[in-house]
Design a protein around this motif. Sequence first.
Motif, PDB file in Angstrom:
ATOM      1  N   SER A 114      50.526  55.440  17.750  1.00 36.46           N
ATOM      2  CA  SER A 114      50.023  54.337  18.568  1.00 36.46           C
ATOM      3  C   SER A 114      50.061  53.026  17.788  1.00 36.46           C
ATOM      4  CB  SER A 114      48.597  54.643  19.033  1.00 36.46           C
ATOM      5  OG  SER A 114      48.069  53.571  19.765  1.00 36.46           O
ATOM      6  N   PHE A 115      49.536  53.041  16.561  1.00 44.32           N
ATOM      7  CA  PHE A 115      49.567  51.833  15.740  1.00 44.32           C
ATOM      8  C   PHE A 115      51.000  51.463  15.367  1.00 44.32           C
ATOM      9  CE2 PHE A 115      45.015  52.564  15.004  1.00 44.32           C
ATOM     10  CZ  PHE A 115      44.543  51.267  15.100  1.00 44.32           C
ATOM     11  N   GLY A 116      51.835  52.472  15.126  1.00 45.30           N
ATOM     12  CA  GLY A 116      53.231  52.207  14.761  1.00 45.30           C
ATOM     13  C   GLY A 116      53.952  51.428  15.835  1.00 45.30           C
ATOM     14  N   SER A 117      53.794  51.826  17.088  1.00 47.27           N
ATOM     15  CA  SER A 117      54.421  51.106  18.198  1.00 47.27           C
ATOM     16  C   SER A 117      53.920  49.667  18.278  1.00 47.27           C
ATOM     17  CB  SER A 117      54.133  51.812  19.525  1.00 47.27           C
ATOM     18  OG  SER A 117      54.667  53.098  19.532  1.00 47.27           O
ATOM     19  N   PHE A 118      52.616  49.517  18.137  1.00 50.27           N
ATOM     20  CA  PHE A 118      52.007  48.194  18.204  1.00 50.27           C
ATOM     21  C   PHE A 118      52.483  47.306  17.050  1.00 50.27           C
ATOM     22  CE2 PHE A 118      48.146  45.549  17.148  1.00 50.27           C
ATOM     23  CZ  PHE A 118      48.387  44.584  18.120  1.00 50.27           C
ATOM     24  N   PHE A 119      52.392  47.799  15.824  1.00 47.81           N
ATOM     25  CA  PHE A 119      52.807  47.009  14.662  1.00 47.81           C
ATOM     26  C   PHE A 119      54.301  46.688  14.726  1.00 47.81           C
ATOM     27  CE2 PHE A 119      49.242  48.278  11.428  1.00 47.81           C
ATOM     28  CZ  PHE A 119      48.303  47.656  12.233  1.00 47.81           C
ATOM     29  N   ASP A 120      55.129  47.638  15.190  1.00 47.70           N
ATOM     30  CA  ASP A 120      56.567  47.377  15.314  1.00 47.70           C
ATOM     31  C   ASP A 120      56.844  46.232  16.293  1.00 47.70           C
ATOM     32  OD1 ASP A 120      57.205  49.327  13.478  1.00 47.70           O
ATOM     33  OD2 ASP A 120      57.803  50.825  14.972  1.00 47.70           O
ATOM     34  N   SER A 121      56.095  46.192  17.404  1.00 42.00           N
ATOM     35  CA  SER A 121      56.312  45.112  18.374  1.00 42.00           C
ATOM     36  C   SER A 121      55.900  43.758  17.798  1.00 42.00           C
ATOM     37  CB  SER A 121      55.568  45.391  19.683  1.00 42.00           C
ATOM     38  OG  SER A 121      54.173  45.253  19.526  1.00 42.00           O
ATOM     39  N   VAL A 122      54.854  43.747  17.000  1.00 39.43           N
ATOM     40  CA  VAL A 122      54.416  42.504  16.355  1.00 39.43           C
ATOM     41  C   VAL A 122      55.482  42.030  15.373  1.00 39.43           C
ATOM     42  CG1 VAL A 122      52.675  41.485  14.807  1.00 39.43           C
ATOM     43  CG2 VAL A 122      51.956  43.013  16.663  1.00 39.43           C
ATOM     44  N   LYS A 123      56.000  42.948  14.565  1.00 39.19           N
ATOM     45  CA  LYS A 123      57.049  42.600  13.598  1.00 39.19           C
ATOM     46  C   LYS A 123      58.303  42.107  14.307  1.00 39.19           C
ATOM     47  CE  LYS A 123      55.616  46.071  10.193  1.00 39.19           C
ATOM     48  NZ  LYS A 123      55.970  47.355   9.554  1.00 39.19           N
ATOM     49  N   LYS A 124      58.691  42.798  15.380  1.00 37.75           N
ATOM     50  CA  LYS A 124      59.908  42.437  16.124  1.00 37.75           C
ATOM     51  C   LYS A 124      59.799  41.010  16.671  1.00 37.75           C
ATOM     52  CE  LYS A 124      62.838  43.916  19.933  1.00 37.75           C
ATOM     53  NZ  LYS A 124      63.029  44.865  21.026  1.00 37.75           N
ATOM     54  N   ASP A 125      58.601  40.613  17.083  1.00 36.21           N
ATOM     55  CA  ASP A 125      58.381  39.260  17.604  1.00 36.21           C
ATOM     56  C   ASP A 125      58.234  38.226  16.488  1.00 36.21           C
ATOM     57  OD1 ASP A 125      58.426  40.246  20.176  1.00 36.21           O
ATOM     58  OD2 ASP A 125      56.230  40.245  20.419  1.00 36.21           O
ATOM     59  N   GLY A 126      58.271  38.664  15.230  1.00 37.93           N
ATOM     60  CA  GLY A 126      58.138  37.734  14.115  1.00 37.93           C
ATOM     61  C   GLY A 126      56.727  37.188  13.949  1.00 37.93           C
ATOM     62  N   ARG A 127      55.763  37.982  14.395  1.00 35.39           N
ATOM     63  CA  ARG A 127      54.369  37.534  14.305  1.00 35.39           C
ATOM     64  C   ARG A 127      53.646  38.248  13.171  1.00 35.39           C
ATOM     65  NH1 ARG A 127      51.437  39.233  18.991  1.00 35.39           N
ATOM     66  NH2 ARG A 127      53.032  40.784  19.352  1.00 35.39           N
ATOM     67  N   THR A 128      52.483  37.727  12.835  1.00 34.46           N
ATOM     68  CA  THR A 128      51.539  38.381  11.938  1.00 34.46           C
ATOM     69  C   THR A 128      50.202  38.428  12.662  1.00 34.46           C
ATOM     70  OG1 THR A 128      50.966  36.299  10.866  1.00 34.46           O
ATOM     71  CG2 THR A 128      52.712  37.616   9.839  1.00 34.46           C
ATOM     72  N   MET A 129      49.273  39.217  12.125  1.00 32.14           N
ATOM     73  CA  MET A 129      47.979  39.361  12.785  1.00 32.14           C
ATOM     74  C   MET A 129      46.856  39.466  11.766  1.00 32.14           C
ATOM     75  SD  MET A 129      48.745  41.901  15.926  1.00 32.14           S
ATOM     76  CE  MET A 129      47.757  40.986  17.065  1.00 32.14           C
ATOM     77  N   THR A 130      45.670  39.113  12.213  1.00 30.06           N
ATOM     78  CA  THR A 130      44.453  39.381  11.457  1.00 30.06           C
ATOM     79  C   THR A 130      43.446  39.995  12.417  1.00 30.06           C
ATOM     80  OG1 THR A 130      43.459  37.203  11.882  1.00 30.06           O
ATOM     81  CG2 THR A 130      44.811  37.433   9.875  1.00 30.06           C
ATOM     82  N   ILE A 131      42.559  40.790  11.859  1.00 28.29           N
ATOM     83  CA  ILE A 131      41.465  41.350  12.657  1.00 28.29           C
ATOM     84  C   ILE A 131      40.184  41.261  11.828  1.00 28.29           C
ATOM     85  CG2 ILE A 131      41.824  43.753  11.909  1.00 28.29           C
ATOM     86  CD1 ILE A 131      41.095  44.549  14.879  1.00 28.29           C
TER      87      ILE A 131
END
Length: 167
Positions: free
Chosen positions: A84-101
């Motif tokens: 689940s996290f892998g799919s989410f993190f891959d989509s963030v990387k593909k969009d060239g984004r970074t995230m914080t929580i």
Amino acid sequence: MGSRIFLSFVCSITLVSAVFSQNNELVLDAAVKPHAGVDSVYKAFSESYRTLNVDMVSGLYSQNAAYLVPDAEIMIGRDKIRDSFGSFFDSVKKDGRTMTIGFRIVQRRIDKEMGYDVGIYTLRSFKDGKETGMGQGKFVVVAVKDKVGKWTFHVDGYSDLKPVKTN
């Protein structure tokens, strides 16, 4: 007597605000006591989002953890949580984004080998160094201590909060 209680309340709010402004990874409300073991899970969780490290985040869950994602079946097991996290993190990387929580704990109870937290998370998205989105949600986690003394999340459930309306 009433003025002392009010002053204590104001000091507590000021302290929480000061901690939040310096480090928004983990904020404990005034009535919430720190816990080194469980607090370290949140710190690593925040780091895994900054680095989009799926192995780090999935390692924060017990082997047979339950992950309760909104509008989906209950996921049981670290491997399903990792996917689940892998799919989410891959989509963030593909969009060239970074995230914080970041996390704000509003209620906590921890005994020797198990505890729970109730709180609010804040998720921020960035692209090219500029914030592109922010969302918040509420969560409840149950943490457990394993045989070697490591704390992990055993149950994790969350849901979004409605965005605050601005005029």
